[in-house]
Design an enzyme around this catalytic site. Structure first.
Site, mmCIF file in Angstrom:
data_model
loop_
_atom_site.group_PDB
_atom_site.id
_atom_site.type_symbol
_atom_site.label_atom_id
_atom_site.label_comp_id
_atom_site.label_asym_id
_atom_site.label_seq_id
_atom_site.Cartn_x
_atom_site.Cartn_y
_atom_site.Cartn_z
ATOM 1 N N ASP A 72 0.814 -1.209 0.000
ATOM 2 C CA ASP A 72 0.000 0.000 0.000
ATOM 3 C C ASP A 72 0.851 1.264 0.000
ATOM 4 O OD1 ASP A 72 0.926 -0.493 2.575
ATOM 5 O OD2 ASP A 72 -1.045 -0.942 3.391
ATOM 6 N N ASP A 141 -7.507 -3.367 14.147
ATOM 7 C CA ASP A 141 -8.892 -3.727 13.815
ATOM 8 C C ASP A 141 -8.933 -4.904 12.830
ATOM 9 O OD1 ASP A 141 -7.945 -2.576 11.512
ATOM 10 O OD2 ASP A 141 -9.411 -0.948 11.445
ATOM 11 N N HIS A 143 -7.247 -5.256 9.998
ATOM 12 C CA HIS A 143 -7.087 -5.000 8.556
ATOM 13 C C HIS A 143 -5.782 -5.569 8.013
ATOM 14 C CE1 HIS A 143 -5.258 -0.841 9.675
ATOM 15 N NE2 HIS A 143 -4.294 -1.487 9.064
ATOM 16 N N GLU A 148 -9.737 -1.952 5.220
ATOM 17 C CA GLU A 148 -10.379 -1.667 6.500
ATOM 18 C C GLU A 148 -11.591 -2.578 6.710
ATOM 19 O OE1 GLU A 148 -8.744 0.073 8.405
ATOM 20 O OE2 GLU A 148 -8.329 2.128 7.764
HETATM 21 C C1 GLP Z 1 -0.882 0.076 8.489
HETATM 22 C C2 GLP Z 1 -0.518 -0.654 7.211
HETATM 23 C C3 GLP Z 1 -0.665 -2.154 7.367
HETATM 24 C C4 GLP Z 1 0.035 -2.613 8.625
HETATM 25 C C5 GLP Z 1 -0.633 -1.974 9.810
HETATM 26 C C6 GLP Z 1 0.020 -2.372 11.119
HETATM 27 O O1 GLP Z 1 -2.210 0.448 8.566
HETATM 28 N N1 GLP Z 1 -1.268 -0.231 6.080
HETATM 29 O O2 GLP Z 1 -0.122 -2.790 6.233
HETATM 30 O O3 GLP Z 1 -0.023 -3.994 8.723
HETATM 31 O O4 GLP Z 1 -0.536 -0.576 9.693
HETATM 32 O O5 GLP Z 1 1.156 -1.612 11.358
HETATM 33 P P1 GLP Z 1 2.215 -1.925 12.459
HETATM 34 O O6 GLP Z 1 2.997 -3.083 11.973
HETATM 35 O O7 GLP Z 1 3.045 -0.693 12.562
HETATM 36 O O8 GLP Z 1 1.471 -2.213 13.702
#
Ligand code: GLP
Length: 271
Positions: A72, A141, A143, A148
């Protein structure tokens, strides 16, 4: 679904890195037949990137014939913006390994036609015959990428509006300022991730415990996007003990016992 538990986030990173390395080595990639790897950003994969860089520098693994596709990117951030996912990937991974720049694909959040950019990303993935291994993290959440809650479980790469919850969680990267977190992102779809031959999701910390519980112990539900992994033929979750906090004791022991005789990723360091 396999669920592998490691004590700490650092161990999750090392385990995941060695699994990625093993897959690449077994595939024996060439310039004509590169290994196609899906990659995430965030704090979850940092340990994995660190270990992959170490293995690369020690000559255990090369990325010369690896093509990557990131999950993303925020809409509207310049690739050089400190919080863009382009910048993240080059700072934390690509800049330290022998990957070819042209092989590192990341969605362009500044494209003049964002819809077209998403479509061409899917086509580029297809042109390589799909993704062999998609590595991801998970949101609090549940995702995956920026899919989402309520995302279509068959979705493909597209523009998504970020929820306030996600923007609040990600505000920590923008000096704690919620207003600075972009409202839109481009993201691969749930279907894009599910189309990969194998999916490996890294889950660490107490803040992910609820999402892991919903993903592993409850039914497939679009409100917990990651639960769709139950339908994948080769889904692998690597979690630390903190993230296991909401699982039943029986679930935890069950997956640990199943893993007892499984592949030891440390073998990557032998021979
Ligand atoms: C973001 C990214 C996700 C990621 C998530 C968790 O929203 N788009 O791809 O998995 O955060 O992030 P973190 O690993 O920093 O907890």
């Amino acid at each position: 679904m396999r669920v592998v538990f490691q004590e700490t986030p650092e161990q999750v990173g090392v385990w995941a890195a060695r699994t990625v390395a093993r897959r690449i080595l077994d595939y024996k990639p060439t310039a004509r037949k590169p290994f196609v790897l899906g990659l995430p950003t965030g704090s979850s994969p940092l340990g994995m990137y660190k270990e992959l860089i170490r293995l690369n520098k020690r000559g255990k693994i090369s990325f010369a014939n690896v093509v990557t596709f990131n999950m993303d990117e925020y809409v509207g951030l310049d690739p050089d913006h400190p919080q863009s996912y382009h910048r993240f990937m080059w700072d934390h991974f690509f800049g330290h390994i022998d990957i070819k720049k042209k092989n590192a694909n990341i969605l362009d959040g500044l494209a003049s036609d964002l819809g077209k950019e998403c479509l061409s990303y899917e086509k580029r993935i297809e042109s390589y015959g799909g993704i062999s291994l998609f590595v991801g993290g998970i949101g609090e959440d549940g995702h995956l990428a920026f899919n989402e809650p309520g995302s279509s479980l068959q979705s493909r790469t597209r523009i998504k509006t970020l929820t306030d919850d996600t923007r609040k969680v990600n505000a920590r990267f923008f000096g704690g300022n919620f207003e600075k977190v972009p409202k839109l992102a481009l993201t691969v779809g749930v279907g894009t991730i599910m189309a990969a031959d194998e999916v490996m999701i890294l889950v660490t910390g107490f803040n992910k415990a609820r999402a892991l519980q919903k993903t592993v112990e409850e039914g497939v539900n679009h409100m917990w996007t990651a639960s769709v992994l139950q339908l994948h033929r080769h889904a692998l979750i690597v979690a630390d003990t903190a993230a296991a906090n909401e699982l039943k004791v029986g679930t935890y022991h069950y997956f640990r016992s199943v893993e007892a005789g499984h592949f030891d990723p440390d073998s990557i360091l032998k021979g």
